[in-house]
Each structure stands twice: as C-alpha cells, then as structure tokens.
Write an enzyme that holds these catalytic residues in place. Structure first.
Site, PDB file in Angstrom:
ATOM      1  N   ASP A 171     -14.062  -6.512  -9.678  1.00 22.54           N
ATOM      2  CA  ASP A 171     -14.297  -7.393  -8.527  1.00 22.54           C
ATOM      3  C   ASP A 171     -15.595  -8.134  -8.785  1.00 22.54           C
ATOM      4  O   ASP A 171     -16.638  -7.517  -8.986  1.00 22.54           O
ATOM      5  CB  ASP A 171     -14.390  -6.574  -7.239  1.00 22.54           C
ATOM      6  CG  ASP A 171     -14.393  -7.444  -5.992  1.00 22.54           C
ATOM      7  OD1 ASP A 171     -15.269  -8.336  -5.896  1.00 22.54           O
ATOM      8  OD2 ASP A 171     -13.545  -7.237  -5.117  1.00 22.54           O
TER       9      ASP A 171
ATOM     10  N   GLU B 204      -1.657   0.507  -8.934  1.00 25.09           N
ATOM     11  CA  GLU B 204      -3.107   0.331  -8.866  1.00 25.09           C
ATOM     12  C   GLU B 204      -3.803   1.562  -8.297  1.00 25.09           C
ATOM     13  O   GLU B 204      -3.346   2.135  -7.315  1.00 25.09           O
ATOM     14  CB  GLU B 204      -3.428  -0.886  -7.991  1.00 25.09           C
ATOM     15  CG  GLU B 204      -4.905  -1.154  -7.799  1.00 25.09           C
ATOM     16  CD  GLU B 204      -5.164  -2.402  -6.960  1.00 25.09           C
ATOM     17  OE1 GLU B 204      -6.269  -2.498  -6.391  1.00 25.09           O
ATOM     18  OE2 GLU B 204      -4.265  -3.261  -6.864  1.00 25.09           O
TER      19      GLU B 204
ATOM     20  N   LYS C 142       0.823  -1.202   0.000  1.00 25.40           N
ATOM     21  CA  LYS C 142       0.000   0.000   0.000  1.00 25.40           C
ATOM     22  C   LYS C 142       0.861   1.257   0.000  1.00 25.40           C
ATOM     23  O   LYS C 142       1.908   1.318   0.658  1.00 25.40           O
ATOM     24  CB  LYS C 142      -0.926   0.012   1.216  1.00 25.40           C
ATOM     25  CG  LYS C 142      -1.967  -1.104   1.198  1.00 25.40           C
ATOM     26  CD  LYS C 142      -2.973  -0.899   0.081  1.00 25.40           C
ATOM     27  CE  LYS C 142      -3.992  -2.017   0.038  1.00 25.40           C
ATOM     28  NZ  LYS C 142      -5.089  -1.749  -0.903  1.00 25.40           N
TER      29      LYS C 142
ATOM     30  N   GLU D  11     -11.548  -1.592  -9.587  1.00 27.18           N
ATOM     31  CA  GLU D  11     -12.244  -2.228  -8.468  1.00 27.18           C
ATOM     32  C   GLU D  11     -13.455  -1.418  -8.035  1.00 27.18           C
ATOM     33  O   GLU D  11     -14.389  -1.957  -7.444  1.00 27.18           O
ATOM     34  CB  GLU D  11     -11.304  -2.456  -7.285  1.00 27.18           C
ATOM     35  CG  GLU D  11     -10.891  -1.185  -6.553  1.00 27.18           C
ATOM     36  CD  GLU D  11     -10.025  -1.472  -5.343  1.00 27.18           C
ATOM     37  OE1 GLU D  11     -10.539  -1.411  -4.218  1.00 27.18           O
ATOM     38  OE2 GLU D  11      -8.831  -1.765  -5.534  1.00 27.18           O
TER      39      GLU D  11
ATOM     40  N   ASP E 106      -0.447  -0.172  -4.552  1.00 25.76           N
ATOM     41  CA  ASP E 106      -1.862   0.191  -4.585  1.00 25.76           C
ATOM     42  C   ASP E 106      -2.066   1.460  -3.765  1.00 25.76           C
ATOM     43  O   ASP E 106      -1.831   1.468  -2.557  1.00 25.76           O
ATOM     44  CB  ASP E 106      -2.698  -0.958  -4.018  1.00 25.76           C
ATOM     45  CG  ASP E 106      -4.191  -0.677  -4.039  1.00 25.76           C
ATOM     46  OD1 ASP E 106      -4.598   0.369  -4.581  1.00 25.76           O
ATOM     47  OD2 ASP E 106      -4.951  -1.514  -3.518  1.00 25.76           O
TER      48      ASP E 106
ATOM     49  N   HIS F 140      -9.987  -8.106  -8.908  1.00 25.92           N
ATOM     50  CA  HIS F 140      -9.782  -7.670  -7.523  1.00 25.92           C
ATOM     51  C   HIS F 140     -10.549  -8.613  -6.603  1.00 25.92           C
ATOM     52  O   HIS F 140     -11.625  -9.099  -6.951  1.00 25.92           O
ATOM     53  CB  HIS F 140     -10.307  -6.249  -7.365  1.00 25.92           C
ATOM     54  CG  HIS F 140     -10.201  -5.697  -5.982  1.00 25.92           C
ATOM     55  ND1 HIS F 140     -11.242  -5.765  -5.077  1.00 25.92           N
ATOM     56  CD2 HIS F 140      -9.180  -5.073  -5.358  1.00 25.92           C
ATOM     57  CE1 HIS F 140     -10.852  -5.196  -3.948  1.00 25.92           C
ATOM     58  NE2 HIS F 140      -9.619  -4.772  -4.083  1.00 25.92           N
TER      59      HIS F 140
ATOM     60  N   GLU G 228      -5.611 -12.240  -6.242  1.00 26.61           N
ATOM     61  CA  GLU G 228      -5.253 -11.490  -5.039  1.00 26.61           C
ATOM     62  C   GLU G 228      -5.537 -12.337  -3.804  1.00 26.61           C
ATOM     63  O   GLU G 228      -6.611 -12.893  -3.650  1.00 26.61           O
ATOM     64  CB  GLU G 228      -6.043 -10.184  -4.984  1.00 26.61           C
ATOM     65  CG  GLU G 228      -5.684  -9.317  -3.794  1.00 26.61           C
ATOM     66  CD  GLU G 228      -6.229  -7.906  -3.914  1.00 26.61           C
ATOM     67  OE1 GLU G 228      -5.768  -7.032  -3.156  1.00 26.61           O
ATOM     68  OE2 GLU G 228      -7.107  -7.678  -4.765  1.00 26.61           O
TER      69      GLU G 228
END
Length: 384
Positions: free
Chosen positions: A273, A224, A169, A250, A198, A300, A337
């Site tokens: 997703d 991302e 992250k 996502e 991300d 996702h 993921e």
C-alpha cells in the site's frame, strides 16, 4: 508542513471485515507548502488510528525534513528512515514517511510541471483496470435467508456498475458458512466473471487451506491475506498446496519486509500500500524486488482520493509481469483496488473525483498527483 486528522462517520452504513467493525473512514493527510507557494499532498494513517501518525510527522519528522537543504523525495526518504530506523522499522513511522514521501512527489511534480508517473520513469498505461472490493459483512452472525440474497444483489450491482473483477470478504464466519457466500457470488455472476477473496488474515494455515479448496472449486483468481502477516511458513505452505494465487503485503513495510516475503516464497501477488509501505519511493524498490522474483504487484488501496491518485500513478508505471505481447489485467498487468463501501474521504475530497469508466480508472494527467483537494471537505471532516 501541516497535518490533518480526518474522520467521516458512516452511521447505519457501518460494515465488518473478519477483523473489525468499520463505523467510520479515517486518515491522516499531510500538506507541504513550498516557499514559492506550491502545495503537495500526502496520506498515511488510514489503517488504524491516525493520531500516532500525526504525532510522528509533527514531533519527529517535520523538524528533520524542514531542515534539509535538499528535500527531494530520495534524499528525504533515506534521511527520515535512517534517523528513525532504531524505533520505526514498521508501523507508525513508516506510515508517516509514506505520507511525506507522497507529498514530496506531488510537490516536486508541480515544481517541474510534470505528473508523478513521468518522474517515476513513465507510464505503460493511461488508465488502470479496476476491481471492486465489496461483499463485506453487514452482521457478525450468519442468516442465510437474510444474508445470501443481499450478497447476491450487491454482487449483481457491482457488475452492473461496470466492474469485471470483484473481491469479496471471507474469514469472519466458519469456513462452511463462508463457502455458501462464495458459491452465491459465483452463481450470481457466472463462471466468466473474475473473482478474488480477502480473508484479512483471519485463518491459521489449516483453516486457510480448507477455504482455499473452496475458492479453487469456485474458480477464484486470488486469495488475499489468508494467514497473519507474521506467519511466513503458513503462507509458503498454502502457496505450495493451492492452485489459487496467494496474495499479501498490505501489512508489510519497506523493501526489507517484502524482501523477506519474497525470499520465503510466500506470495504470487504482492500488495504494498503506497500510503503504508514507505510511499512512492519505496514502492518502486519493492516492485523491482518483486520483478526479480517473478511476483506480480497489485497495490493495495484503502484511503482517500489522495491514496487512490498515488496508487494510480504507481500502477501506471508498473511493467507487465511477465512481459507478454498482450496485456491481461491481473494475469500479467496490474489492476487497481476500488473499494465499494461508503468513503466520503475518497468520493468527496477531490474537486474532480476519480471515477470508474468502462471498468477502468484514468490516471490523473496534471502535474504532481494531478488532483486538487477541496479544503471545505477537509475542514468538514477534520478533528485535529
């Protein structure tokens, strides 16, 4: 048709992304029971509060679908979307349709004695390479002496667990502080380890460009959600100026949202997703659009064991993009993921949990989604 709001408090294990604290894991499960006793499970509502998704299913969609003479997934999807499109083109109602669609595919597969992936057209692979999502924030400030050693230890632990790809992250901190975190992970894992980042749409295009330069220097393979999902021009600007592949989607819904994303040249990698974008039915359509634009699809995943099993079936049916004699995970082959933060709804919900093996997760082989739900766990975490 039954709905279950689940919430699993995390206590001291809470963590942070650029957008929010995560003191709990939550979701909305749907259970469909047919007249002959077969059961299908679906999931939605794991992004925000699940209660609105429950209301959309219970009060609006259930009466529609239960009255259909043919509740096969294709018929049910178009009927549900058609009757709610005036007020539900994105967000809650599409999440609700996603949950119902997954449950219908599960039920249909059980009725026919076939895995969902077979009904979707067949598998290209029996297992899917996994990437670990970690490197979250434990605090909202930055203390190098405290945070960098802990981040290095966590990253080394993911590699020790068998992952060859890690997503970390960024976005909560100023770019120069997150740059130190990025370099720490790269130095810990070495130059041959595949790394992704991300931002959870934390940046404007200018700040994202600065972070993108950091990621390029560190050899990252994906950036991302660098900017808010509405900022199509920002996405396109970054994609034209950075070498690191840009990913997003996502927070996008249905083939219509992804059509606009692709036509604007926003992403190299699309991330629908399955529990949000419209379910398995719609993910197939999104994947077809992505293929026509030469965009890779990496679904996702954020939810329970139901979400993970549905995504595994979807990933197993995705062809190489583009085709090559040798599949290379992430480069032309989809990956799955596998979030590393605490998630009792994923790890405890299924009677046989989906686990990492040699860096891969096996696609369930049984009828429907190929998984069974532990009803005691459902009741343990159910609040509504």
């Amino acid at each position: 048709m039954e709905t279950f709001v689940l919430k699993a408090p995390l206590g001291d294990a809470r963590f942070y992304s650029s957008q929010a604290a995560f003191p709990e894991r939550n979701s909305l499960l749907v259970r469909l029971t047919s007249s002959d006793g077969l059961v299908g499970w679906g999931e939605g509502g794991q992004y925000g509060p699940p209660e609105p998704v429950k209301a959309a299913v219970d009060d609006v969609l259930a009466p529609i679908l239960c009255s259909l003479p043919d509740a096969s997934p294709a018929v049910a999807w178009d009927t549900a979307y058609g009757r709610t499109r005036d007020f539900g083109q994105k967000g809650t109602f599409v999440e609700a349709i996603s949950a119902l669609d997954i449950a219908l595919w599960d039920l249909w597969g059980k009725a026919l004695g076939a895995p969902v992936s077979t009904l979707l057209g067949g598998r290209f692979r029996e297992r899917v390479k996994a990437y670990g999502t970690g490197g979250y924030y434990s605090h909202t400030d930055f203390d190098a002496a405290r945070d960098l050693p802990a981040l290095a230890e966590a990253a080394a632990g993911y590699a020790g667990d068998g992952f060859g790809i890690l997503k970390m992250k960024v976005g909560l901190l100023p770019v120069h502080e997150d740059a130190r975190r990025v370099r720490t992970v790269r130095e810990t894992l070495g130059n041959d380890f595949a790394l992704l980042a991300d931002a959870n749409h934390a940046y404007n295009a200018g700040a994202a460009l600065a972070m993108g330069r950091v990621l390029e220097e560190a050899g990252f393979l994906m950036f991302e959600e660098p900017v808010p999902p509405e900022d199509r021009a920002g996405y396109a600007r970054l994609r034209s100026r950075l070498d690191v592949p840009i990913a997003g989607g996502e927070a996008e819904f249905t083939r219509y949202g992804f059509r606009d994303l692709f036509e604007a040249g926003c992403v190299d990698i699309a991330q629908p997703d399955v529990c949000v974008c419209g379910g398995l039915s719609e993910l197939q359509r999104i994947a077809a659009l992505a293929s026509a634009h030469d965009v890779r699809v990496v679904p996702h995943v954020w939810g329970s064991g139901i979400a993970l099993s549905a995504a595994l079936h979807a990933c197993s049916t995705l062809p190489l993009t583009p085709y090559a004699l040798r599949p290379v995970p992430l480069q032309n082959e989809p990956v799955i993921e596998f979030d590393r933060t605490p998630n009792p709804l994923r790890d405890d919900l299924l009677t046989e949990p989906l686990t990492l093996r040699d860096g891969y997760v096996d696609v369930p082989a049984g009828p429907g989604l190929g998984v069974e739900v532990d009803l005691d766990v459902v009741e343990r975490y159910r609040i509504a």
